[in-house]
Design an enzyme around this catalytic site. Structure first.
Site, PDB file in Angstrom:
ATOM      1  N   HIS A 164     129.757 -10.727 -45.124  1.00 23.98           N
ATOM      2  CA  HIS A 164     128.679  -9.791 -44.799  1.00 23.98           C
ATOM      3  C   HIS A 164     127.445 -10.049 -45.654  1.00 23.98           C
ATOM      4  O   HIS A 164     127.323  -9.508 -46.753  1.00 23.98           O
ATOM      5  CB  HIS A 164     129.168  -8.358 -45.027  1.00 23.98           C
ATOM      6  N   ASN A 197     119.082   1.254 -45.084  1.00 22.11           N
ATOM      7  CA  ASN A 197     118.472   0.202 -44.252  1.00 22.11           C
ATOM      8  C   ASN A 197     118.489   0.563 -42.769  1.00 22.11           C
ATOM      9  O   ASN A 197     118.019  -0.206 -41.931  1.00 22.11           O
ATOM     10  CB  ASN A 197     119.159  -1.145 -44.500  1.00 22.11           C
ATOM     11  N   HIS A 200     124.374  -8.121 -40.473  1.00 18.34           N
ATOM     12  CA  HIS A 200     125.318  -7.266 -41.206  1.00 18.34           C
ATOM     13  C   HIS A 200     126.588  -8.018 -41.621  1.00 18.34           C
ATOM     14  O   HIS A 200     126.956  -8.014 -42.794  1.00 18.34           O
ATOM     15  CB  HIS A 200     125.712  -6.044 -40.366  1.00 18.34           C
ATOM     16  N   HIS A 251     152.808  22.665 -39.024  1.00 19.43           N
ATOM     17  CA  HIS A 251     153.042  22.676 -40.467  1.00 19.43           C
ATOM     18  C   HIS A 251     154.398  22.080 -40.861  1.00 19.43           C
ATOM     19  O   HIS A 251     154.769  22.097 -42.025  1.00 19.43           O
ATOM     20  CB  HIS A 251     152.929  24.102 -41.007  1.00 19.43           C
TER      21      HIS A 251
HETATM   22  C1  LIG Z   1     136.642   3.440 -42.937  1.00 18.77           C
HETATM   23  C2  LIG Z   1     135.991   2.241 -42.372  1.00 18.77           C
HETATM   24  N1  LIG Z   1     135.640   2.216 -41.080  1.00 18.77           N
HETATM   25  C3  LIG Z   1     135.080   1.118 -40.539  1.00 18.77           C
HETATM   26  C4  LIG Z   1     134.854   0.008 -41.289  1.00 18.77           C
HETATM   27  C5  LIG Z   1     134.265  -1.242 -40.659  1.00 18.77           C
HETATM   28  N2  LIG Z   1     132.866  -1.415 -41.120  1.00 18.77           N
HETATM   29  C6  LIG Z   1     132.565  -2.222 -42.129  1.00 18.77           C
HETATM   30  S1  LIG Z   1     130.951  -2.218 -42.513  1.00 18.77           S
HETATM   31  C7  LIG Z   1     130.607  -1.137 -41.263  1.00 18.77           C
HETATM   32  C8  LIG Z   1     129.199  -0.674 -41.035  1.00 18.77           C
HETATM   33  C9  LIG Z   1     128.628  -0.184 -42.294  1.00 18.77           C
HETATM   34  O1  LIG Z   1     127.283   0.087 -42.184  1.00 18.77           O
HETATM   35  P1  LIG Z   1     126.443   0.235 -43.513  1.00 18.77           P
HETATM   36  O2  LIG Z   1     127.198   0.989 -44.505  1.00 18.77           O
HETATM   37  O3  LIG Z   1     125.128   0.767 -43.106  1.00 18.77           O
HETATM   38  O4  LIG Z   1     126.329  -1.234 -44.055  1.00 18.77           O
HETATM   39  P2  LIG Z   1     125.199  -2.308 -43.757  1.00 18.77           P
HETATM   40  O5  LIG Z   1     125.365  -2.729 -42.328  1.00 18.77           O
HETATM   41  O6  LIG Z   1     123.903  -1.643 -43.982  1.00 18.77           O
HETATM   42  O7  LIG Z   1     125.504  -3.411 -44.697  1.00 18.77           O
HETATM   43  C10 LIG Z   1     131.776  -0.786 -40.586  1.00 18.77           C
HETATM   44  C11 LIG Z   1     131.814   0.147 -39.437  1.00 18.77           C
HETATM   45  C12 LIG Z   1     135.238   0.066 -42.650  1.00 18.77           C
HETATM   46  N3  LIG Z   1     135.088  -0.969 -43.468  1.00 18.77           N
HETATM   47  N4  LIG Z   1     135.758   1.187 -43.164  1.00 18.77           N
HETATM   48 MG   LIG Z   2     123.235   0.228 -43.265  1.00 14.07          MG
END
Ligand SMILES: Cc1ncc(C[n+]2csc(CCOP(=O)(O)OP(=O)(O)O)c2C)c(N)n1
Ligand SMILES: [Mg+2]
Length: 653
Positions: free
Chosen positions: A28, A187, A262, A468
């Protein structure tokens, strides 16, 4: 502040991150490129740390809550002098590399916690900040503050969308954790695209409502961000969220600002374009100015840490009793031998109630035991009157009112445990373990000995009904690697279970405890307290070679003892299985001593059958493979076939 060196550090973070991700063909780049300036400032100017002693107790903590941006962390650990080599970075995302896909606790020095499951990092950071304040209250003297550090975390849009972040942030605001500082990489991009498609709330207003100080700035303004951090530190009564406007993937000229950057390598063409635009001369580039800058910093940091060590030595001399306690805390040892409670045979007492007596005894011996319940102090029986309640006004308190925030509670407990110096426990109903499961999974993955006190462990909950009544929970918890599930059968076993939980160093323990009273029964094995540590022991011995061995857990052991007494013409042995998975891990001889070859095995547990089939034929397993019923506990049990008569009939078959 040497802005030029910081710029070159940010450049190096970008260069290392894009190349490592390209080489791994996975990763990433968006966050490390977009937040490189903050990383440079953080590792160069803000953090009080010393890479030559990464476990220095009074270091600032940094949690990369947005764990997908792992190359951000690895680049900075490498540049600032932690034992993460360029070779390690070149092996990013390869089997065995300390630079794993997401930061993994224990894989490299400087990784304070495992992150990747979004939202949990900030919750864990809340736990670390709580731990700092507890230890400061316990150990600092008017003359010397030997515990005095900050907890920083970096969150993204994803972390702030997750419920667990809300739970923990709400509690952090309530508790007024002034030394917790969160940076928000704002961002406006997540995987699916712009946050406009699903996340348009006013985060700043939300955090203000939680009781946080909220500050705003630009990710790319070193002086501005440094000033905001000073402002955050000046506010001692509230945690601070610093919202930094940023551009995802900044520096990749054609991809920055878009979700395409990303989570995929930039590709050779975009890397070439980025290098040309940024002035990066080659592969895995580290700017000489960054190297020089950190070399000088390392000397400064070492001096600062040595100054702390001198202060600590003086403190130790002045406060020998505190020092002895400190040593015990950091060695994970009790300050005094625990005096666990004892119980009389025949006494009828719920294991949750017996657990409270053990917890109180443990808290006397382990004076660093800190924890609480998600609003079920009474029902979970976890009150520790003499420990005091932790609050903004009483940082020395050891009982935490987590509120009804199970997931936040467990992630915070991980943070308390990871911080060092403290032992953490938390509590809720067993059925609600599903609300905290992802944090329990991280306790297990990180080998953290958090104790989970989970009461109301079966359909014997009664009237509260199927919502429960745990059914599949014991089975599902046993399925999680490195989780030790202990389901004691009476008050005496509960005390042993607590001893086992406190003795464990390499993973979490779940104590599954009853709401209903159970009789304290006489044990056939005279050495049962030791044998139980194999996961099982013989509660009732067969007269001679057993025809039938009944394996039962928890409340079903006394049911089995009653049933066995009703069976004639068969030699019946009853084994109390305190921990199924622990027992199953024993050598064959240990198991055969309790379950002799040739004996028919009958299993009795008030939960699903899954997992017991290796021990007995399906028809010989008394289990509950459906949801429960609302009604008085004994009526529900009878309705589901859980009577000693039914079990006796099964044994006699
Ligand atoms: C609990 C969880 N759900 C889904 C993901 C998969 N995932 C990894 S990064 C991401 C998007 C994150 O967006 P952001 O925090 O804005 O990061 P950026 O794209 O700005 O680096 C997702 C959905 C994860 N790692 N953890
Ligand atoms: Mg982001």
């Amino acid at each position: 502040m040497n802005t030029k060196a910081l710029e070159k550090t940010a450049l190096s973070v970008r260069a290392l991150s894009m190349d490592a991700i390209q080489k791994a063909n996975s990763g990433h780049p968006g966050l490390p490129l977009g937040a490189a300036e903050l990383g440079a400032l953080l590792y160069g100017e803000i953090l009080r740390h010393d890479p030559s002693d990464p476990l220095w107790q009074d270091r600032d903590r940094f949690v990369l809550s947005a764990g997908h941006g792992s190359m951000f962390l690895y680049s900075l650990l490498h540049l600032s002098g932690y034992a993460v080599s360029l070779e390690d970075i070149k092996n990013f995302r390869q089997v065995g590399s300390p630079c794993a896909g997401h930061p993994e606790f224990g894989m490299a020095p400087g990784i304070e916690t495992t992150t990747g499951p979004l939202g949990q990092g900030i919750a864990t950071a809340v736990g670390m900040a709580i731990a700092e304040s507890v230890l400061a209250a316990r150990f600092n003297t008017p003359k010397r503050a030997i515990v005095d550090h900050y907890t920083y975390t970096l969150v993204g849009d994803g972390c702030l969308q997750e419920g667990v972040a809300s739970e923990a942030s709400s509690l952090a605001g309530h508790l007024g954790l002034g030394k917790l500082i969160a940076f928000y990489d704002s961002n406006k991009i997540t995987i699916d695209g712009s946050t406009d498609i699903s996340f348009t709330e006013d985060v700043a207003k939300r955090y203000e409502a939680y009781g946080w100080q909220v500050l705003k700035g630009s990710m790319y303004d070193f002086d501005g961000v440094a000033k905001l951090v000073s402002q955050a530190k000046a506010e001692t009564k509230k945690p601070t969220l610093i919202v930094l406007t940023s551009i995802i993937g900044k520096g990749a000229p054609n991809k920055q600002g878009s979700h395409s950057v990303h989570g995929a390598p930039l590709g050779p063409e975009e890397i070439a374009a980025a290098r040309a635009a940024l002035g990066i001369p080659g592969d895995f580039y580290v700017a000489p100015e960054a190297t020089e800058y950190f070399a000088a910093k390392r000397a400064e940091w070492k001096k600062a840490r040595e100054a702390w060590a001198a202060e600590f030595a003086a403190w130790a001399k002045e406060n020998p009793e505190k020092k002895a306690e400190w040593d015990a805390f950091y060695a994970g040892k009790p300050v005094a031998a625990p005096q666990m409670p004892s119980f009389a045979a025949g006494e009828k007492i719920a294991t949750r109630t017996a657990s409270n007596k053990s917890l109180v005894a443990a808290a006397k011996a382990w004076t660093n035991l800190v924890g609480g319940s998600a609003d079920l102090q009474g029902p979970n029986a976890v009150a520790i009157p003499e420990a005091g309640v932790y609050s903004a006004a009483n940082r020395a308190g050891r009982y935490l009112h987590f509120g009804i925030r199970e997931f936040g509670m467990a992630a915070i407990s991980n943070g308390i445990q990871l911080h060092g110096g403290l032992r953490a426990f938390c509590a809720t109903f067993l059925v609600f373990v599903d609300y905290l499961r992802p944090a329990l999974r991280l306790s297990a993955l990180m080998k953290q000995p958090v104790v989970y006190v989970l009461t109301h462990d079966s359909i014997y909950v009664g009237e509260d009904g199927p919502t429960h009544q745990p059914i599949e929970h014991l089975c599902s918890l046993r399925a999680m690697p490195n989780v030790r599930v202990l389901r004691p059968a009476d008050a005496e076993e509960t005390a042993v279970a607590w001893e086992m939980a406190m003795a464990r160093t390499d993973g979490p323990t779940v104590l599954a405890l009853t709401r209903q009273n159970l009789p304290v029964f006489a044990k056939a094995d005279p050495d049962w307290k030791n044998t139980a540590r194999t996961g099982a022991y013989v509660a009732k011995k067969a007269d001679g070679k057993a025809d039938v061995v009944v394996l039962a857990t928890g409340s079903e052991v006394s049911l089995a003892l009653d049933a066995a007494a009703k069976v004639s013409g068969k030699k019946v042995q009853v084994v109390s299985v305190l921990s199924k998975e622990l027992f199953e891990s024993q050598p064959e001889a240990v198991k055969a001593a309790m379950v002799p070859a040739g004996a028919r095995v009958v299993v009795c547990e008030a939960g699903v059958r899954t997992g017991w089939e290796a021990w007995a034929k399906a028809a010989d397993i008394m289990s509950i493979d459906r949801f429960g019923e609302s009604g008085p506990a004994d009526k529900v049990a009878a309705h589901l076939g859980f009577t000693s008569d039914a079990l006796a009939a099964l044994i006699a078959k």
